[in-house]
Write a protein that holds these residues in place. Sequence first.
Motif, PDB file in Angstrom:
ATOM      1  N   ARG A  40       0.811  -1.230   0.000  1.00  0.00           N
ATOM      2  CA  ARG A  40       0.000   0.000   0.000  1.00  0.00           C
ATOM      3  C   ARG A  40       0.841   1.276   0.000  1.00  0.00           C
ATOM      4  NH1 ARG A  40      -3.168  -3.219   3.241  1.00  0.00           N
ATOM      5  NH2 ARG A  40      -2.358  -2.314   5.158  1.00  0.00           N
ATOM      6  N   LYS A  41       2.169   1.122   0.063  1.00  0.00           N
ATOM      7  CA  LYS A  41       3.023   2.302   0.037  1.00  0.00           C
ATOM      8  C   LYS A  41       3.361   2.585  -1.424  1.00  0.00           C
ATOM      9  CE  LYS A  41       5.680   4.729   3.031  1.00  0.00           C
ATOM     10  NZ  LYS A  41       5.478   6.092   2.934  1.00  0.00           N
ATOM     11  N   ARG A  42       3.107   3.798  -1.884  1.00  0.00           N
ATOM     12  CA  ARG A  42       3.378   4.134  -3.277  1.00  0.00           C
ATOM     13  C   ARG A  42       4.316   5.328  -3.359  1.00  0.00           C
ATOM     14  NH1 ARG A  42      -0.190   2.312  -7.142  1.00  0.00           N
ATOM     15  NH2 ARG A  42      -0.580   4.309  -8.138  1.00  0.00           N
ATOM     16  N   ALA A  43       5.221   5.269  -4.338  1.00  0.00           N
ATOM     17  CA  ALA A  43       6.147   6.376  -4.540  1.00  0.00           C
ATOM     18  C   ALA A  43       5.558   7.315  -5.591  1.00  0.00           C
ATOM     19  CB  ALA A  43       7.494   5.840  -5.001  1.00  0.00           C
ATOM     20  N   GLN A  44       5.236   8.533  -5.156  1.00  0.00           N
ATOM     21  CA  GLN A  44       4.656   9.520  -6.077  1.00  0.00           C
ATOM     22  C   GLN A  44       5.778  10.135  -6.903  1.00  0.00           C
ATOM     23  OE1 GLN A  44       1.204   9.966  -5.764  1.00  0.00           O
ATOM     24  NE2 GLN A  44       1.238  11.067  -7.707  1.00  0.00           N
ATOM     25  N   VAL A  45       5.814   9.832  -8.200  1.00  0.00           N
ATOM     26  CA  VAL A  45       6.874  10.354  -9.064  1.00  0.00           C
ATOM     27  C   VAL A  45       6.439  11.643  -9.744  1.00  0.00           C
ATOM     28  CG1 VAL A  45       8.324   9.864 -11.079  1.00  0.00           C
ATOM     29  CG2 VAL A  45       7.857   8.061  -9.417  1.00  0.00           C
ATOM     30  N   LEU A  46       5.225  11.665 -10.273  1.00  0.00           N
ATOM     31  CA  LEU A  46       4.706  12.870 -10.911  1.00  0.00           C
ATOM     32  C   LEU A  46       3.463  13.331 -10.156  1.00  0.00           C
ATOM     33  CD1 LEU A  46       5.045  11.780 -14.670  1.00  0.00           C
ATOM     34  CD2 LEU A  46       6.621  13.216 -13.334  1.00  0.00           C
ATOM     35  N   ALA A  47       3.409  14.623  -9.870  1.00  0.00           N
ATOM     36  CA  ALA A  47       2.309  15.176  -9.084  1.00  0.00           C
ATOM     37  C   ALA A  47       1.839  16.489  -9.706  1.00  0.00           C
ATOM     38  CB  ALA A  47       2.760  15.387  -7.641  1.00  0.00           C
ATOM     39  N   GLY A  48       1.297  16.384 -10.912  1.00  0.00           N
ATOM     40  CA  GLY A  48       0.798  17.586 -11.573  1.00  0.00           C
ATOM     41  C   GLY A  48       1.762  18.149 -12.600  1.00  0.00           C
ATOM     42  N   ALA A  49       2.489  17.263 -13.288  1.00  0.00           N
ATOM     43  CA  ALA A  49       3.416  17.712 -14.329  1.00  0.00           C
ATOM     44  C   ALA A  49       2.653  18.024 -15.620  1.00  0.00           C
ATOM     45  CB  ALA A  49       4.469  16.638 -14.601  1.00  0.00           C
ATOM     46  N   GLY A  50       3.198  18.940 -16.403  1.00  0.00           N
ATOM     47  CA  GLY A  50       2.553  19.280 -17.675  1.00  0.00           C
ATOM     48  C   GLY A  50       3.541  19.921 -18.631  1.00  0.00           C
ATOM     49  N   VAL A  62      15.030  18.506 -18.367  1.00  0.00           N
ATOM     50  CA  VAL A  62      16.160  18.229 -17.480  1.00  0.00           C
ATOM     51  C   VAL A  62      15.653  17.943 -16.065  1.00  0.00           C
ATOM     52  CG1 VAL A  62      17.671  19.727 -18.863  1.00  0.00           C
ATOM     53  CG2 VAL A  62      16.533  20.654 -16.845  1.00  0.00           C
ATOM     54  N   GLY A  63      16.544  17.444 -15.231  1.00  0.00           N
ATOM     55  CA  GLY A  63      16.191  17.115 -13.848  1.00  0.00           C
ATOM     56  C   GLY A  63      17.143  16.073 -13.324  1.00  0.00           C
ATOM     57  N   GLU A  64      17.191  15.948 -11.998  1.00  0.00           N
ATOM     58  CA  GLU A  64      18.109  14.990 -11.388  1.00  0.00           C
ATOM     59  C   GLU A  64      17.744  13.559 -11.766  1.00  0.00           C
ATOM     60  OE1 GLU A  64      18.147  15.626  -7.202  1.00  0.00           O
ATOM     61  OE2 GLU A  64      19.049  17.616  -7.379  1.00  0.00           O
ATOM     62  N   ASN A  65      18.697  12.655 -11.598  1.00  0.00           N
ATOM     63  CA  ASN A  65      18.402  11.235 -11.780  1.00  0.00           C
ATOM     64  C   ASN A  65      17.242  10.840 -10.889  1.00  0.00           C
ATOM     65  OD1 ASN A  65      20.255  10.458 -13.690  1.00  0.00           O
ATOM     66  ND2 ASN A  65      21.869  10.050 -12.179  1.00  0.00           N
ATOM     67  N   GLY A  66      16.287  10.127 -11.448  1.00  0.00           N
ATOM     68  CA  GLY A  66      15.153   9.660 -10.668  1.00  0.00           C
ATOM     69  C   GLY A  66      14.079  10.708 -10.456  1.00  0.00           C
ATOM     70  N   SER A  67      14.207  11.866 -11.099  1.00  0.00           N
ATOM     71  CA  SER A  67      13.201  12.916 -10.893  1.00  0.00           C
ATOM     72  C   SER A  67      11.905  12.631 -11.650  1.00  0.00           C
ATOM     73  CB  SER A  67      13.769  14.278 -11.313  1.00  0.00           C
ATOM     74  OG  SER A  67      14.138  14.264 -12.677  1.00  0.00           O
ATOM     75  N   GLY A  68      11.944  11.706 -12.608  1.00  0.00           N
ATOM     76  CA  GLY A  68      10.709  11.331 -13.304  1.00  0.00           C
ATOM     77  C   GLY A  68      10.656  11.715 -14.776  1.00  0.00           C
ATOM     78  N   LYS A  69      11.807  12.053 -15.371  1.00  0.00           N
ATOM     79  CA  LYS A  69      11.837  12.458 -16.777  1.00  0.00           C
ATOM     80  C   LYS A  69      11.363  11.326 -17.692  1.00  0.00           C
ATOM     81  CE  LYS A  69      16.268  13.305 -16.547  1.00  0.00           C
ATOM     82  NZ  LYS A  69      16.493  12.891 -15.145  1.00  0.00           N
ATOM     83  N   SER A  70      11.908  10.128 -17.482  1.00  0.00           N
ATOM     84  CA  SER A  70      11.527   9.001 -18.341  1.00  0.00           C
ATOM     85  C   SER A  70      10.065   8.625 -18.118  1.00  0.00           C
ATOM     86  CB  SER A  70      12.421   7.787 -18.065  1.00  0.00           C
ATOM     87  OG  SER A  70      13.742   8.061 -18.472  1.00  0.00           O
TER      88      SER A  70
END
Length: 229
Positions: A40-50, A62-70
Amino acid sequence: MEASETRTQVLPGNDGAWGAATLLSAVGIEKAYRRLGRRRKRAQVLAGAGIELYPGEVVGLVGENGSGKSTFMKVLVGALDADAGTVTTRGRIGYCPQEPLVYSRLTCDEHIELFGRAYGMPDADVRRSRNELYEGLNFARYAGVRVDRLSGGTLSKLNLALALLPDPDVLLLDEPYAGFDWDTYLRFWDLVEARRARGKSVLVVSHFVVDEHRFTRIVDVRDGRTWSR
Ligand SMILES: Nc1ncnc2c1ncn2[C@@H]1O[C@H](COP(=O)(O)OP(=O)(O)O)[C@@H](O)[C@H]1O
Ligand SMILES: [Mg+2]
């Protein structure tokens, strides 16, 4: 998909903004991954991106490694379902994934033939585009070589060529030049610039500060949101 068509993918959530010249619009994209071993634990990667993409621009993501670009790019191209948000696109989309999706036993030529059919391209268009890409990226000599015999750099060229093959209106490239030498890196930017000049739109995931001057504008992925610079 023909250039005149508009694909609208409506995910649960907000409505997308949409202007006449917009090639791609994404609004309110949310995505969480389930964490292994943590129920039930979820990692929120994108929270309102556009993002919005217009003809004739090259946008750096651009963004740090693991920031959610891919993750964001996969949602934009429809390879991954978002939890919320809207993606609207016009015309053909080309996508170069960070990890090449290829078949180890097929040659470069066979990949191009296979993808050309999948894109619904006439044979003459496939041949023309193939020759242009072999020359543009300088790997014609590997045309008949199986993918499992290619170096990492040549595999990256094929991965990129497969996205460019149908001359898409919107090109989404996820770290396309990993493993490129300097000559190929410059050739890559020539291909991108030629498309931009013809009114295409290109979104490139990039790490390099050195690329900054090549972009029309830069979008940062941070804290699950997108920030324009
Ligand atoms: N399929 C997946 N399952 C679980 N977590 C994932 C998955 N894909 C990516 N993640 C996690 O989501 C975060 C964002 O990943 P990613 O979109 O690949 O970032 P970037 O491309 O900016 O490096 C990272 O913490 C990564 O570990
Ligand atoms: Mg990535």
